[in-house]
Design an enzyme around this catalytic site. Structure first.
Site, PDB file in Angstrom:
ATOM      1  N   GLN A 107       0.852  -1.206   0.000  1.00 54.18           N
ATOM      2  CA  GLN A 107       0.000   0.000   0.000  1.00 54.18           C
ATOM      3  C   GLN A 107       0.878   1.243   0.000  1.00 54.18           C
ATOM      4  O   GLN A 107       0.379   2.357  -0.115  1.00 54.18           O
ATOM      5  CB  GLN A 107      -0.894   0.007   1.239  1.00 54.18           C
ATOM      6  N   ASN A 108       2.181   1.063   0.159  1.00 54.82           N
ATOM      7  CA  ASN A 108       3.080   2.218   0.282  1.00 54.82           C
ATOM      8  C   ASN A 108       3.384   2.819  -1.089  1.00 54.82           C
ATOM      9  O   ASN A 108       3.496   2.104  -2.083  1.00 54.82           O
ATOM     10  CB  ASN A 108       4.394   1.805   0.954  1.00 54.82           C
ATOM     11  N   HIS A 146      -1.565   1.577  -4.114  1.00 56.63           N
ATOM     12  CA  HIS A 146      -2.035   2.958  -3.929  1.00 56.63           C
ATOM     13  C   HIS A 146      -1.204   3.973  -4.705  1.00 56.63           C
ATOM     14  O   HIS A 146      -1.214   5.157  -4.375  1.00 56.63           O
ATOM     15  CB  HIS A 146      -2.056   3.321  -2.434  1.00 56.63           C
ATOM     16  N   CYS A 200      -2.569  13.721 -15.206  1.00 53.62           N
ATOM     17  CA  CYS A 200      -3.445  14.857 -15.435  1.00 53.62           C
ATOM     18  C   CYS A 200      -4.818  14.559 -14.833  1.00 53.62           C
ATOM     19  O   CYS A 200      -5.265  13.412 -14.816  1.00 53.62           O
ATOM     20  CB  CYS A 200      -3.569  15.133 -16.939  1.00 53.62           C
ATOM     21  N   CYS A 226      -0.761  20.631 -16.794  1.00 53.13           N
ATOM     22  CA  CYS A 226      -0.561  19.725 -17.932  1.00 53.13           C
ATOM     23  C   CYS A 226      -0.509  20.563 -19.208  1.00 53.13           C
ATOM     24  O   CYS A 226      -0.999  21.704 -19.241  1.00 53.13           O
ATOM     25  CB  CYS A 226      -1.736  18.752 -17.974  1.00 53.13           C
ATOM     26  N   GLY A 245       3.142  -4.423   8.961  1.00 52.20           N
ATOM     27  CA  GLY A 245       3.147  -2.974   9.066  1.00 52.20           C
ATOM     28  C   GLY A 245       1.936  -2.271   8.499  1.00 52.20           C
ATOM     29  O   GLY A 245       2.053  -1.151   8.019  1.00 52.20           O
ATOM     30  N   SER A 305      -2.317  -1.377   9.389  1.00 55.02           N
ATOM     31  CA  SER A 305      -3.423  -1.446  10.352  1.00 55.02           C
ATOM     32  C   SER A 305      -4.599  -2.225   9.778  1.00 55.02           C
ATOM     33  O   SER A 305      -5.519  -2.580  10.499  1.00 55.02           O
ATOM     34  CB  SER A 305      -3.879  -0.033  10.717  1.00 55.02           C
TER      35      SER A 305
END
Ligand code: BJW
Ligand code: ZN
Length: 238
Positions: free
Chosen positions: A97-98, A115, A123, A143, A182, A184
């Site tokens: 997710q990092n 993510h 854009c 842009c 790491g 939640s």
């Protein structure tokens, strides 16, 4: 119980890691919801939604620029490096997710960024996408089509990149062991990945100093940091 989990790990053909902000905490990158977490001093809804961005693109861009500086000055830690070493013994896929890119910088070869990424921009209107190579002089950057550029990350209420998410589900559904480190596990849909793994009878292991909402579903919960735990984990194969 512990012995049977060790045997499952040794026999595993494929291990999937689901990682979150906690795995980079020991590299000096703050988590979102922890003691020194980003959401403790910032309102998530004013920084991580598309409406917040349209309300105040300058504020959101400044927040990401600040985080980019922190991330670029950080180094992968022993937890990231242990995951790379694990590849010597078993097939490893990292579903992160990092947005910090530290798994890739450590050397992990198969990483899916659920993510998005701190180095990518897109854009808000046309299909333009790029990597940020230098700091922007004007914030918010524009842009060529005249509309505002945004960080290519996934904010609340937005869908994950569909191809990446479909691949993530496949990896979660066909792994033998899933290590959840790491995170939640409060943010969906990433927090459903352990459920896909469990449906395939995978062994679920959690590495987190704190209990999470999924702890009761884990086969093993290790209440320690990823730097303290992941190198030990690799030694099971030696
Ligand atoms: C250590 C450690 C050490 C510490 N070692 N461990 C109501 C309205 C709108 C949406 C929703 C809603 N209700 C539910 C939703 C869905 C929403 C959601 O889940 N919200 C919840 C918060 C309730 N999800 C979404 O909106 C997602 N999209 C979606 O569902 O699309 C469909 C949809 C469409 C339309 C409407 C509704 C749904 C998208 C989620 C995007 C998340 N984006 C962020 C920011 C962008 C990226 C960035 O800027 O970095 O992603 S939020 C933030 O949370 C970030 C993270 O990737 C994500 C997860 O956080 P993570 O990694 O788990 O960090 P923490 O801080 O929570 O946990 C750290 C853990 O580490 C802790 O447990 C510590 O104990 C531990 N730790 N040190 C090991 N050393
Ligand atoms: Zn454009």
């Amino acid at each position: 119980m512990f012995e049977s989990v060790i045997k499952k790990i040794r026999d595993a053909k494929k291990i999937v890691l689901v990682t979150g902000a906690g795995i980079s905490q020991e590299s000096g990158i703050p988590t979102f919801r922890g003691k020194d977490g980003l959401w403790r001093n910032h309102d998530a809804m004013k920084l991580a939604t598309i409406s917040a961005f349209y309300d105040n693109p300058k504020l959101v861009w400044e927040w990401y620029n600040e985080r980019r500086k922190n991330i670029f000055s950080a180094e992968p830690n022993l937890g990231h490096k242990a995951i790379v070493e694990l590849e010597k013994f078993v097939k490893v896929v990292v579903l992160t997710q990092n947005i910090d890119g530290l798994h890739q910088r450590a050397g992990s070869t198969e990483v899916l960024e659920l993510h998005g990424s701190i180095v990518k921009i897109k854009c808000t209107v046309c299909d333009f996408k790029n990597n940020i190579l230098t700091e922007f002089i004007h914030i918010p950057p524009l842009c060529k089509c005249g509309n505002i550029l945004r960080p290519d990350v996934v904010w609340f209420g937005e869908s994950l990149p569909q191809e990446v998410w479909q691949q993530a589900i496949i990896h979660a559904s066909n792994c033998d062991v899933m290590i959840v480190a790491g995170t939640s596990l409060v943010v969906s849909p990433a927090n459903t990945l352990p459920i896909y793994a469990k449906q395939n009878n995978a062994t679920l292991i959690e590495i987190n100093p704190e209990e999470t909402i999924m702890s009761s579903n884990m086969d093993l919960s290790i209440r320690n940091t990823s730097v303290m735990t992941l190198p030990e984990f690799v030694s099971i194969f030696k």
